[in-house]
Scaffold this motif. Sequence first.
Motif, mmCIF file in Angstrom:
data_model
loop_
_atom_site.group_PDB
_atom_site.id
_atom_site.type_symbol
_atom_site.label_atom_id
_atom_site.label_comp_id
_atom_site.label_asym_id
_atom_site.label_seq_id
_atom_site.Cartn_x
_atom_site.Cartn_y
_atom_site.Cartn_z
ATOM 1 N N GLY A 164 1.119 -1.283 0.096
ATOM 2 C CA GLY A 164 -0.082 0.323 -0.141
ATOM 3 C C GLY A 164 0.890 1.276 -0.205
ATOM 4 O O GLY A 164 2.136 1.300 0.120
ATOM 5 N N CYS A 165 -0.413 2.274 0.100
ATOM 6 C CA CYS A 165 1.170 3.874 0.012
ATOM 7 C C CYS A 165 -0.190 4.487 0.675
ATOM 8 O O CYS A 165 -1.426 4.774 0.184
ATOM 9 C CB CYS A 165 1.453 4.362 -1.634
ATOM 10 S SG CYS A 165 1.884 5.786 -1.348
ATOM 11 N N ASP A 166 0.476 6.329 1.474
ATOM 12 C CA ASP A 166 -0.604 6.938 1.743
ATOM 13 C C ASP A 166 0.104 8.213 0.690
ATOM 14 O O ASP A 166 -1.115 9.351 1.794
ATOM 15 C CB ASP A 166 -0.359 6.515 3.134
ATOM 16 C CG ASP A 166 -0.503 5.820 4.115
ATOM 17 O OD1 ASP A 166 -1.164 5.038 3.379
ATOM 18 O OD2 ASP A 166 -0.307 5.421 5.165
ATOM 19 N N ASN A 167 1.038 8.300 0.183
ATOM 20 C CA ASN A 167 0.660 9.462 -0.506
ATOM 21 C C ASN A 167 0.049 9.907 -1.208
ATOM 22 O O ASN A 167 -0.011 11.479 -1.524
ATOM 23 C CB ASN A 167 2.043 9.225 -0.870
ATOM 24 C CG ASN A 167 3.987 9.106 -0.106
ATOM 25 O OD1 ASN A 167 3.797 10.085 0.691
ATOM 26 N ND2 ASN A 167 3.943 8.254 -0.808
ATOM 27 N N PHE A 168 -1.071 9.418 -2.172
ATOM 28 C CA PHE A 168 -1.821 10.971 -2.749
ATOM 29 C C PHE A 168 -0.878 11.152 -4.075
ATOM 30 O O PHE A 168 -1.608 12.554 -3.928
ATOM 31 C CB PHE A 168 -3.252 10.840 -3.019
ATOM 32 C CG PHE A 168 -3.730 9.500 -1.228
ATOM 33 C CD1 PHE A 168 -4.379 8.799 -2.100
ATOM 34 C CD2 PHE A 168 -3.888 8.975 0.027
ATOM 35 C CE1 PHE A 168 -5.415 8.283 -1.676
ATOM 36 C CE2 PHE A 168 -4.210 8.103 0.053
ATOM 37 C CZ PHE A 168 -5.116 7.428 0.170
ATOM 38 N N CYS A 169 0.367 10.887 -4.689
ATOM 39 C CA CYS A 169 0.878 11.493 -5.177
ATOM 40 C C CYS A 169 -0.476 12.391 -6.688
ATOM 41 O O CYS A 169 -1.933 10.973 -6.592
ATOM 42 C CB CYS A 169 1.950 11.329 -6.073
ATOM 43 S SG CYS A 169 3.070 11.020 -5.131
ATOM 44 N N ALA A 170 -1.125 13.315 -6.281
ATOM 45 C CA ALA A 170 -1.791 13.365 -7.451
ATOM 46 C C ALA A 170 -2.796 13.115 -9.150
ATOM 47 O O ALA A 170 -3.689 12.756 -9.208
ATOM 48 C CB ALA A 170 -1.448 15.012 -7.923
ATOM 49 N N TYR A 171 -1.615 12.701 -9.399
ATOM 50 C CA TYR A 171 -1.757 11.128 -10.920
ATOM 51 C C TYR A 171 -1.449 10.148 -9.954
ATOM 52 O O TYR A 171 -1.882 9.364 -10.884
ATOM 53 C CB TYR A 171 -0.294 12.228 -11.678
ATOM 54 C CG TYR A 171 1.255 11.237 -10.753
ATOM 55 C CD1 TYR A 171 1.841 10.073 -10.415
ATOM 56 C CD2 TYR A 171 1.617 12.056 -10.105
ATOM 57 C CE1 TYR A 171 2.633 9.806 -10.463
ATOM 58 C CE2 TYR A 171 3.312 11.724 -9.865
ATOM 59 C CZ TYR A 171 3.309 10.979 -9.266
ATOM 60 O OH TYR A 171 4.251 10.903 -8.958
ATOM 61 N N CYS A 172 -1.676 9.915 -9.455
ATOM 62 C CA CYS A 172 -1.491 8.032 -8.528
ATOM 63 C C CYS A 172 -2.886 7.299 -8.808
ATOM 64 O O CYS A 172 -3.487 7.814 -7.031
ATOM 65 C CB CYS A 172 -0.058 7.952 -8.001
ATOM 66 S SG CYS A 172 0.365 6.400 -7.715
ATOM 67 N N ILE A 173 -2.481 6.230 -8.936
ATOM 68 C CA ILE A 173 -3.955 5.336 -8.884
ATOM 69 C C ILE A 173 -3.299 4.776 -7.947
ATOM 70 O O ILE A 173 -4.770 3.750 -6.894
ATOM 71 C CB ILE A 173 -4.856 4.828 -9.890
ATOM 72 C CG1 ILE A 173 -5.404 4.238 -9.346
ATOM 73 C CG2 ILE A 173 -3.831 3.237 -10.095
ATOM 74 C CD1 ILE A 173 -6.725 3.759 -10.769
ATOM 75 N N VAL A 174 -2.225 3.695 -7.421
ATOM 76 C CA VAL A 174 -2.160 3.070 -6.563
ATOM 77 C C VAL A 174 -1.997 3.310 -5.330
ATOM 78 O O VAL A 174 -2.819 2.110 -4.683
ATOM 79 C CB VAL A 174 -0.418 3.335 -6.225
ATOM 80 C CG1 VAL A 174 0.094 2.442 -4.968
ATOM 81 C CG2 VAL A 174 0.413 2.807 -7.616
ATOM 82 N N PRO A 175 -2.527 4.550 -4.114
ATOM 83 C CA PRO A 175 -3.156 4.535 -3.240
ATOM 84 C C PRO A 175 -4.807 3.904 -3.035
ATOM 85 O O PRO A 175 -4.846 3.312 -2.069
ATOM 86 C CB PRO A 175 -3.023 6.001 -2.331
ATOM 87 C CG PRO A 175 -1.914 6.525 -2.654
ATOM 88 C CD PRO A 175 -2.177 5.887 -5.256
ATOM 89 N N TYR A 176 -5.051 4.150 -4.238
ATOM 90 C CA TYR A 176 -6.689 3.614 -4.484
ATOM 91 C C TYR A 176 -6.887 2.147 -4.891
ATOM 92 O O TYR A 176 -7.878 1.325 -3.882
ATOM 93 C CB TYR A 176 -7.465 3.842 -5.457
ATOM 94 C CG TYR A 176 -7.383 5.506 -4.960
ATOM 95 C CD1 TYR A 176 -8.198 5.893 -4.148
ATOM 96 C CD2 TYR A 176 -6.179 6.876 -5.309
ATOM 97 C CE1 TYR A 176 -7.874 7.913 -4.250
ATOM 98 C CE2 TYR A 176 -6.283 7.810 -5.934
ATOM 99 C CZ TYR A 176 -7.347 8.840 -4.486
ATOM 100 O OH TYR A 176 -7.243 9.557 -4.133
ATOM 101 N N GLY A 208 8.281 -2.090 -1.563
ATOM 102 C CA GLY A 208 7.745 -1.925 -0.875
ATOM 103 C C GLY A 208 6.795 -0.469 -1.547
ATOM 104 O O GLY A 208 7.982 -0.093 -2.890
ATOM 105 N N GLN A 209 6.076 0.266 -2.282
ATOM 106 C CA GLN A 209 6.001 1.006 -2.584
ATOM 107 C C GLN A 209 6.813 2.490 -2.411
ATOM 108 O O GLN A 209 7.218 3.407 -2.944
ATOM 109 C CB GLN A 209 4.073 1.449 -2.812
ATOM 110 C CG GLN A 209 3.458 0.696 -3.609
ATOM 111 C CD GLN A 209 3.663 0.770 -4.934
ATOM 112 O OE1 GLN A 209 4.480 1.454 -5.616
ATOM 113 N NE2 GLN A 209 3.278 0.093 -6.226
ATOM 114 N N ASN A 210 6.867 2.394 -1.278
ATOM 115 C CA ASN A 210 7.449 3.722 -0.338
ATOM 116 C C ASN A 210 8.975 3.042 0.661
ATOM 117 O O ASN A 210 7.935 3.297 1.587
ATOM 118 C CB ASN A 210 6.476 4.572 -0.196
ATOM 119 C CG ASN A 210 7.262 5.791 0.246
ATOM 120 O OD1 ASN A 210 8.509 6.062 0.426
ATOM 121 N ND2 ASN A 210 6.826 6.740 1.070
HETATM 122 FE FE1 SF4 Z 1 3.205 8.290 -5.228
HETATM 123 FE FE2 SF4 Z 1 4.227 6.466 -5.732
HETATM 124 FE FE3 SF4 Z 1 2.476 6.475 -3.651
HETATM 125 FE FE4 SF4 Z 1 1.881 7.129 -6.244
HETATM 126 S S1 SF4 Z 1 3.123 4.702 -5.153
HETATM 127 S S2 SF4 Z 1 1.145 7.948 -4.822
HETATM 128 S S3 SF4 Z 1 3.428 7.835 -6.897
HETATM 129 S S4 SF4 Z 1 4.554 7.161 -3.640
#
Ligand code: SF4
Length: 459
Positions: A164-176, A208-210
Amino acid sequence: MGKRFYIVTFGCQMNVNDSDWLSRALLARDWREASGEDDADLVVLNTCSVREKPEQKVHSALGRLGTLFRDRPEAFAAVGGCVAQQLGPELLRRYPFVRLVFGTDGIAETPNALEQVAREPHLQLQLLDFLKAYPEREDAWDGPAAEHEDSPGPAQCFVNIMQGCDNFCAYCIVPYTRGRQKSRHPEAVLRECRRQIARGVRDITLLGQNVNSYGQDPGGAGMGFAELLHAVAALPGLERLRFTTSHPKDIAPEVVRAFGELPNLCPHLHLPLQSGSDAVLRRMGRKYDTARYLGIVRDLQEARPDIVLGTDIIVGFPGETDEDFEQTLEMMRTVRFESSFSFKYSDRPGVAAVNMKPKVGSDVAGQRLARLQELQNEITSEALKSRVGALETVLFDGPSKVQSPGAVHWRGRDAAGRVVNVPFASSQIPSDLAGKMMPVRIMEAKKHSLIGEKAGEPW
Ligand code: SF4
Ligand code: SAH
Ligand code: F3S
């Protein structure tokens, strides 16, 4: 006779690792690997949704399977990974031969669910719930993973340290699609590393994603990433340690220092920059600027002068001007990344950038991408040329893809991850070098790889 499965993997190394685990778990349950979709009772698509293109590939693969399975009603498909998480129930409705959809938190339960749907012909199941903690998976070591294009070499493996990932970069679907960050317990990470080393693994990549924010949720049991790195690096028999992916905003000084302190931590770091324009970075929500990024690069180079850097770049993010893009090129020239993955911005459903304007036209983005990649090729080629004459230790994966008459070529990687091919004259063809390390003198640079010569005995 066990049923036959075939796994198709799209997307990142986390998906590759998930597919490898699933394949071992199925082999341990008496399933067999099919040679292709044609002779499989089960086809698993492990999917990626990070850009529109990989998502479209899933729909075309499902269209193909629909035709293939028309005359074989007993055959079925399962869809896992990020598109499954995003579209799960819709996939079950639209493609009746899809009998299981599973997300990353559901993968631990997937082997049993596959057995269940194989037994009950009309059952469709979904494993799409996000869990609060990292779901430990059964140890499925004994069967070797089914072979695939991205298979790691015999002495290499990935080990998950978080999901998972908690960063929610504006372009990124990964946190969802991958849910909230969940660190894996350090004891579980170390146990898996030890078992892999006992099986002959010499090169581990922590995934890991981060990874830099490892342990900043309850799962890490109070251990941060730098401490975990030190603990893994200390495992006897581990020759090479790497990790991916790193977010620049979270890289701790202790992690930077580790590159100077841990001899088996490889001198390579993938550090996604995304853009060289501070205005674009701000809109992307990346929470660093170019000055901070360059400061990290300087500290890394101080800790480990031979460190090799790689990156990810997005071109054509909404609002990106020619000037913003020029700044990205400037950063590439300053840092001189030895490799980069670069992408045209792609709108993803539900992310913040969908509503940002103006959108950059596909032609303009395409031209920017081509210029960026041309610059990268020049930098890569100069960097590889400067390796000629160097003495490197190469860990061999297997025979090279391209062979030539009268010689046998073996392919491996140096400590920084560069591909090195070593030709041996037919008179001195080595026995199996896969998984062996050997000193190699670099003789020639190709576009994306090096050619070397044996400079010592393999071990
Ligand atoms: Fe950002 Fe990476 Fe997380 Fe995507 S997976 S929201 S690019 S930190
Ligand atoms: N967790 C990793 C990367 C995840 S996705 C990280 O933070 O670095 C891998 C890469 O895909 C990203 O680094 C980014 O460059 C790219 N990417 C993600 N979303 C994208 C989008 N909507 N359009 C184009 N590229 C994208
Ligand atoms: Fe793709 Fe999901 Fe990985 S969107 S890049 S498979 S985390």
